[in-house]
Write an enzyme that holds these catalytic residues in place. Structure first.
Site, PDB file in Angstrom:
ATOM      1  N   ASP A   1       0.788  -1.237   0.000  1.00  0.00           N
ATOM      2  CA  ASP A   1       0.000   0.000   0.000  1.00  0.00           C
ATOM      3  C   ASP A   1       0.815   1.279   0.000  1.00  0.00           C
ATOM      4  O   ASP A   1       0.320   2.320  -0.417  1.00  0.00           O
ATOM      5  CB  ASP A   1      -0.962   0.002   1.187  1.00  0.00           C
TER       6      ASP A   1
ATOM      7  N   ARG B   1      -5.270   4.794   5.856  1.00  0.00           N
ATOM      8  CA  ARG B   1      -5.406   4.555   4.412  1.00  0.00           C
ATOM      9  C   ARG B   1      -6.525   5.383   3.812  1.00  0.00           C
ATOM     10  O   ARG B   1      -7.224   6.107   4.505  1.00  0.00           O
ATOM     11  CB  ARG B   1      -5.721   3.062   4.192  1.00  0.00           C
TER      12      ARG B   1
ATOM     13  N   TYR C   1      -0.450  -3.513  11.003  1.00  0.00           N
ATOM     14  CA  TYR C   1       0.572  -4.563  10.869  1.00  0.00           C
ATOM     15  C   TYR C   1       0.924  -5.008  12.265  1.00  0.00           C
ATOM     16  O   TYR C   1       1.372  -4.189  13.072  1.00  0.00           O
ATOM     17  CB  TYR C   1       1.856  -4.000  10.252  1.00  0.00           C
TER      18      TYR C   1
ATOM     19  N   PRO D   1       7.238  -6.530   5.402  1.00  0.00           N
ATOM     20  CA  PRO D   1       6.418  -5.507   4.755  1.00  0.00           C
ATOM     21  C   PRO D   1       6.403  -4.168   5.482  1.00  0.00           C
ATOM     22  O   PRO D   1       5.928  -3.184   4.931  1.00  0.00           O
ATOM     23  CB  PRO D   1       5.018  -6.122   4.797  1.00  0.00           C
TER      24      PRO D   1
HETATM   25  P1  FAD Z   1       4.163  -9.796  -7.128  1.00  0.00           P
HETATM   26  O1  FAD Z   1       3.351  -8.632  -6.715  1.00  0.00           O
HETATM   27  O2  FAD Z   1       4.169 -10.993  -6.274  1.00  0.00           O
HETATM   28  O3  FAD Z   1       3.657 -10.178  -8.582  1.00  0.00           O
HETATM   29  C1  FAD Z   1       4.063 -11.359  -9.222  1.00  0.00           C
HETATM   30  C2  FAD Z   1       3.046 -11.695 -10.298  1.00  0.00           C
HETATM   31  O4  FAD Z   1       3.536 -12.808 -11.023  1.00  0.00           O
HETATM   32  C3  FAD Z   1       1.688 -12.107  -9.741  1.00  0.00           C
HETATM   33  O5  FAD Z   1       0.660 -11.396 -10.411  1.00  0.00           O
HETATM   34  C4  FAD Z   1       1.602 -13.594 -10.014  1.00  0.00           C
HETATM   35  O6  FAD Z   1       0.284 -14.030 -10.285  1.00  0.00           O
HETATM   36  C5  FAD Z   1       2.490 -13.738 -11.222  1.00  0.00           C
HETATM   37  N1  FAD Z   1       3.108 -15.053 -11.351  1.00  0.00           N
HETATM   38  C6  FAD Z   1       3.747 -15.742 -10.396  1.00  0.00           C
HETATM   39  N2  FAD Z   1       4.235 -16.894 -10.889  1.00  0.00           N
HETATM   40  C7  FAD Z   1       3.894 -16.908 -12.200  1.00  0.00           C
HETATM   41  C8  FAD Z   1       4.095 -17.849 -13.266  1.00  0.00           C
HETATM   42  N3  FAD Z   1       4.759 -18.991 -13.072  1.00  0.00           N
HETATM   43  N4  FAD Z   1       3.599 -17.549 -14.471  1.00  0.00           N
HETATM   44  C9  FAD Z   1       2.910 -16.388 -14.702  1.00  0.00           C
HETATM   45  N5  FAD Z   1       2.692 -15.492 -13.721  1.00  0.00           N
HETATM   46  C10 FAD Z   1       3.180 -15.745 -12.497  1.00  0.00           C
HETATM   47  N6  FAD Z   1       4.453  -4.969   0.543  1.00  0.00           N
HETATM   48  C11 FAD Z   1       4.272  -3.815   1.157  1.00  0.00           C
HETATM   49  O7  FAD Z   1       5.028  -2.866   0.876  1.00  0.00           O
HETATM   50  N7  FAD Z   1       3.256  -3.690   2.089  1.00  0.00           N
HETATM   51  C12 FAD Z   1       2.392  -4.720   2.343  1.00  0.00           C
HETATM   52  O8  FAD Z   1       1.475  -4.599   3.148  1.00  0.00           O
HETATM   53  C13 FAD Z   1       2.539  -5.932   1.722  1.00  0.00           C
HETATM   54  N8  FAD Z   1       1.712  -6.978   1.952  1.00  0.00           N
HETATM   55  C14 FAD Z   1       1.879  -8.125   1.244  1.00  0.00           C
HETATM   56  C15 FAD Z   1       1.029  -9.222   1.444  1.00  0.00           C
HETATM   57  C16 FAD Z   1       1.202 -10.392   0.728  1.00  0.00           C
HETATM   58  C17 FAD Z   1       0.288 -11.536   0.939  1.00  0.00           C
HETATM   59  C18 FAD Z   1       2.265 -10.485  -0.202  1.00  0.00           C
HETATM   60  C19 FAD Z   1       2.481 -11.735  -1.000  1.00  0.00           C
HETATM   61  C20 FAD Z   1       3.115  -9.413  -0.386  1.00  0.00           C
HETATM   62  C21 FAD Z   1       2.943  -8.226   0.337  1.00  0.00           C
HETATM   63  N9  FAD Z   1       3.780  -7.131   0.167  1.00  0.00           N
HETATM   64  C22 FAD Z   1       3.615  -5.997   0.810  1.00  0.00           C
HETATM   65  C23 FAD Z   1       4.890  -7.175  -0.736  1.00  0.00           C
HETATM   66  C24 FAD Z   1       4.532  -6.581  -2.061  1.00  0.00           C
HETATM   67  O9  FAD Z   1       3.213  -6.918  -2.434  1.00  0.00           O
HETATM   68  C25 FAD Z   1       5.503  -7.119  -3.033  1.00  0.00           C
HETATM   69  O10 FAD Z   1       6.811  -6.768  -2.610  1.00  0.00           O
HETATM   70  C26 FAD Z   1       5.272  -6.622  -4.416  1.00  0.00           C
HETATM   71  O11 FAD Z   1       3.975  -6.936  -4.839  1.00  0.00           O
HETATM   72  C27 FAD Z   1       6.294  -7.253  -5.331  1.00  0.00           C
HETATM   73  O12 FAD Z   1       5.965  -6.990  -6.640  1.00  0.00           O
HETATM   74  P2  FAD Z   1       6.374  -8.023  -7.772  1.00  0.00           P
HETATM   75  O13 FAD Z   1       5.784  -7.464  -9.014  1.00  0.00           O
HETATM   76  O14 FAD Z   1       7.818  -8.266  -7.698  1.00  0.00           O
HETATM   77  O15 FAD Z   1       5.696  -9.407  -7.367  1.00  0.00           O
END
Ligand code: FAD
Length: 678
Positions: A47, A279, A287, A365
């Site tokens: 967020d 928010r 948290y 987080p």
């Molecule tokens: P992600 O957001 O994880 O995106 C990865 C994408 O890849 C997803 O859409 C997934 O569906 C897709 N994917 C995965 N494997 C495959 C595959 N094999 N083939 C095709 N697509 C695939 N950060 C904060 O700053 N504050 C928070 O409160 C917070 N809460 C969180 C709660 C949860 C449950 C999680 C999992 C993470 C949280 N985070 C938080 C961390 C933050 O969401 C992530 O650091 C951020 O989203 C990372 O971005 P990303 O694009 O690297 O990965």
């Protein structure tokens, strides 16, 4: 089987994948982006948008949407126990350090941010790039014999299309009060990776089982912490998974706690700590470190999460905030989160397949870094890939991606480690209590950490695109090809514009129409390098000849401006020249400046958007560009900015040769001109 050729295949459409797709769309690169999920996320998850991230979003023209819709977090209150063990407010601090950016930290759920990206990608690519959902890569081959050939497609990936049912994450909320809310457990790192399951289910579903072969020049795994791409290329995340488990609850609180609309870090005497994040739409995120860790004793990695429910999280929060009361009627989202602080052993292979975001670093987080750092990885990579794919740069600049971002990932883990200990530890009862955490130490670390967390402090090490002196190498030197005598500028000519850091912004006025602009607004992310000509006071006799000498070299048919810009392209599409002079605005006219600084376009006429002045505006004050960055008006300087607004070079105003050598190191001549000897 269907076959397609693309420049870049992006796997994963979270914040990192979408940021990358935005860059590629903006730069006109042929890309595809696939995600195994059937939908974007709608609420919850990350967020916090830090101020550097807002600057970046603004450079793509989507910052205003986040700024307008988000909740602005201006204050942080620190609460800790008094001598009777009752929590009280001990400090109020600005949440963002005043003056570091024109933006301050805001909070908005990840789903909205993803929406802004999706709209931008659609607009920039004229509908040519869109996220292909319910699509899963199932095999990857890299033909190593041609990885150095810039025109080759060494990557072959088979994609499988899932059915809607397979691609829809299962929800498993257990509500305490009868309401239904989305949980984030399907993306939580407490869950086992479900990629294999999805593939299996899909295999059973003959209808959805169509496959396709993609031949790609480059591939980026932005597929989150379980990254399939990372596993396929044989890389690992390194580091330890700690036993802290966090509960996250997005609620509309009903409480008598007075600071519920400020960000708060609350340490209770014996019940743990809580971070309160106010928010949008009256929501508040809590948290909470769930101190009941007995369930994870003896387990290697994943915790039994069945005991973590919104009720458990709420009861923890109530204990920490006691004697204040806390309850809710509306629960928007919740999740449980296990802290694992890990970084990839490498950020890619062969400078052909790269990893970005959670795929290559994970951490807690609470400092609001995950989404921000993930997007910033992709922001670093996107322009480099585009520049190479479009034939403007050679492949050597790709090495700087891992060099620059791995250092950031390690700094992030170090920060998170320190912050986790201070946040999660029990407050010291008195100065003799060595096991407890000193609240003064916590406050100091918090304030220092704020600069790191803002993203503004990023300072890339010396490489062929960051011309720091050898003594300032930082974490090491990118091993990309360098000249026998590397270009080194003169930082002292602009002490406030630090080579390796993003350019800070102040207001400057357009010379032609007196309109004030934030400098960063004139530096949109479109893949263009910028040469900032900062000639000082050009009404002084000494400065004008120096400017004219530089401009005559820039106007020559053999200048780097001409050599590296295709004949068919606009004059400012590869390197844009922007002037910020320091003479009184009314003492000069736009036509007093050499033509190369205000080029002529056959259709559009003179370009009035290139010459700016550091002077008093009619309505918005004085930006004090020269004073702020400590640049002498009787000296001036030349500054080279990367397409991502980081400063590559600061040198003498009339040192054309160094600037030419800088670009010649990695840029490719476009027009079959014979290269001059520089
Ligand atoms: P992600 O957001 O994880 O995106 C990865 C994408 O890849 C997803 O859409 C997934 O569906 C897709 N994917 C995965 N494997 C495959 C595959 N094999 N083939 C095709 N697509 C695939 N950060 C904060 O700053 N504050 C928070 O409160 C917070 N809460 C969180 C709660 C949860 C449950 C999680 C999992 C993470 C949280 N985070 C938080 C961390 C933050 O969401 C992530 O650091 C951020 O989203 C990372 O971005 P990303 O694009 O690297 O990965």
């Amino acid at each position: 089987m269907a076959e397609d050729h693309v420049d870049v295949l992006i796997v994963g459409a979270g914040p990192a994948g979408l940021m990358l797709a935005t860059w590629l769309a903006k730069c006109g690169v042929k890309a595809r982006i696939v995600d195994k999920r059937g939908t974007k996320i709608f609420n919850g998850q990350a967020d916090g948008l830090q101020c550097r991230t807002l600057e970046i979003l603004d450079s793509f023209g989507i910052g205003h949407r986040a700024w307008r819709e988000s909740n602005h977090m201006l204050e942080i209150c620190l609460w800790n126990p008094d001598s009777n063990g009752v929590i009280h407010r001990s400090s109020r601090l600005p949440d963002t350090i005043p003056g570091i950016s024109r933006f301050q930290q805001v909070v908005l759920h990840q789903g909205r941010i993803e929406r802004f990206f999706l709209d931008a990608i659609n607009e920039f690519s004229n509908g040519g790039i869109s996220v292909e959902r319910g699509v899963l890569p199932e095999s990857l081959e890299i033909d190593q014999s041609c990885v150095e050939d810039p025109d080759a497609y060494p990557i072959t990936v088979n994609l499988r299309h899932l059915s809607e049912e397979d691609a829809t994450p299962k929800q498993s909320s257990t509500m305490s009060n009868g309401s239904s809310a989305q949980d984030g457990l399907f993306r939580s790192n407490l869950m086992a990776d479900d990629t294999a399951d999805l593939l299996k289910t899909s295999e059973l579903n003959q209808k959805a089982n169509t496959t396709e072969t993609i031949k790609a020049k480059y591939m980026v795994g932005a597929d989150g912490a379980h990254s399939w791409v990372r596993k396929e290329i044989g890389l690992k995340l390194e580091g330890e998974s700690t036993d802290y488990i966090w509960g996250v609850l997005d609620i509309v609180p009903i409480t008598d706690f007075p600071d519920i609309r400020s960000r708060c870090a609350v340490h209770s005497a014996n019940s743990g700590s809580i971070m309160v994040i106010p928010r949008e739409n009256k929501l508040v995120r809590l948290y909470i470190q769930l101190t009941t860790t007995s369930k994870i004793q003896g387990q290697d990695s994943r915790t039994d999460r069945s005991w973590i429910t919104p009720k458990v999280i709420l009861e923890s929060a109530q204990r920490i905030l006691s004697p204040y009361k806390l309850d809710y009627r509306k629960l928007d989202w919740w999740t449980a989160y296990q802290i694992g602080q890990r970084v990839g052993s490498s950020f890619g292979v062969h400078d052909r397949v790269f990893l970005a975001g959670d795929a290559v670093h994970t951490h807690s987080p609470k400092a609001g870094q995950g989404m921000n750092v993930s997007m910033q990885d992709a922001y670093n990579l996107g322009w480099k890939l585009s520049s190479v794919i479009k034939g403007h740069s050679n492949r050597s600049i790709l090495k700087t991606y891992e060099f620059e971002r791995k250092a950031i990932a390690h700094a992030l883990i170090e920060f998170d480690h320190k912050f986790s200990r201070l946040f999660s530890g029990r407050p010291a009862k008195d100065i003799m209590d060595e096991e407890g955490i000193s609240m003064d130490e916590f406050r100091d670390a918090f304030q220092k950490g704020n600069l790191f967390a803002s993203g503004i402090a990023v300072d890339y090490g010396r490489s062929l695109i960051v011309t720091k002196p050898a003594t300032e190498n930082g974490a090491g030197e990118a091993t990309a090809a360098t000249t026998s005598t590397p270009v080194t500028g003169i930082q002292d000519l602009a002490p406030g514009l630090k080579v390796g850091q993003r350019i800070p912004s102040v207001k400057v006025l357009n010379q032609s129409d007196a309109r004030p602009w934030h400098l960063q607004e004139r530096l949109p992310s479109n893949g263009t390098w910028r040469l900032l000509v900062i000639p000082g006071d050009v009404s002084q006799p000494a400065q004008k000849p120096r400017l004219e000498k530089l401009c005559s070299q820039l106007s020559s048919p053999e200048s780097f401006l001409k050599r590296f810009t295709p004949n068919t392209a606009r004059y400012d599409s590869v390197i844009e020249v922007i002037t910020i002079h320091g003479a009184p605005r009314q003492s000069v006219d736009v036509f007093d400046f050499p033509e190369v600084l205000r080029p002529f376009h056959e259709v559009d006429g003179w370009d009035y958007e290139k010459i700016f002045v550091d002077d008093q505006s009619y309505h918005e004050g004085h930006g004090e560009f020269y004073k702020t960055f400590n640049i002498r008006r009787d000296e001036g300087c030349l500054v080279i900015l990367r397409p991502d607004q980081y400063i590559s070079y600061v040198g003498k105003l009339d040192d054309y040769e160094s600037a030419d050598r800088f670009f010649s190191e990695f840029m490719l001549p476009q027009n079959n001109l014979t290269l001059p000897k520089v």
